[in-house]
Design a protein around this motif. Sequence first.
Motif: not given
Length: 207
Positions: A64-79
């Motif tokens: 339900d929380l708003s979403q904002d694009r951040y990380a790059g591809g391949e499942g990286r939490p800290t690109p």
Amino acid sequence: MDEISESFWASAGPPAFQEPPPAVAAARESLGSVGVHLIPAATVRSHLGTGEEEWARFATHWDDLSQDRYAGGEGRPTPEGRHRDGVTLVSWLLVSRNNASGGRSTALAPDGPELLSATLDEPASLLLSDDRRTLHAVSPIRPLDPSRHAHRDVLVTTLAPARQWRVPDALPMALRVGRTSAARSSRTRPSSATATAPSSSSASAPR
């Protein structure tokens, strides 16, 4: 200070200090000496007064929380790799994870040595880090079952001094909520994994 403020502080009296719970005292000691501390999920749930059922209800509201694009591809939490957030204190609270391997959180000294490395794999696990003295990074996540979607949901809290506030020693708090996800592999490339970006309720997603 105006009359209303003076009246408020006069009536408040001196603060009543109490001994902190053992878990809080241990976290304070570790942050002061090493700069990082991990609190087990059972301890966090005990202090919050929640069981697995209450935690599951909390986790169901994540979408339900708003979403904002951040990380790059391949499942990286800290690109961006190891980094600081530019605040005083950072905490990572694991909300949920499903079908995910990896996502190992690491705190390091500025000159390189590893201070702590742990995978937050049980919901309610809480990692604390003194951002002034440490760097941090999280390894990529991958689906355990390549045919299914994987995700890792983390609530990040950052604290920094607010010198413009009139209340002494006040710390403004920012909450960042996000999902790092890795999509299931395609049939033509069963070993591949692509990822979607994590979400955020403020300026950026968790790191």
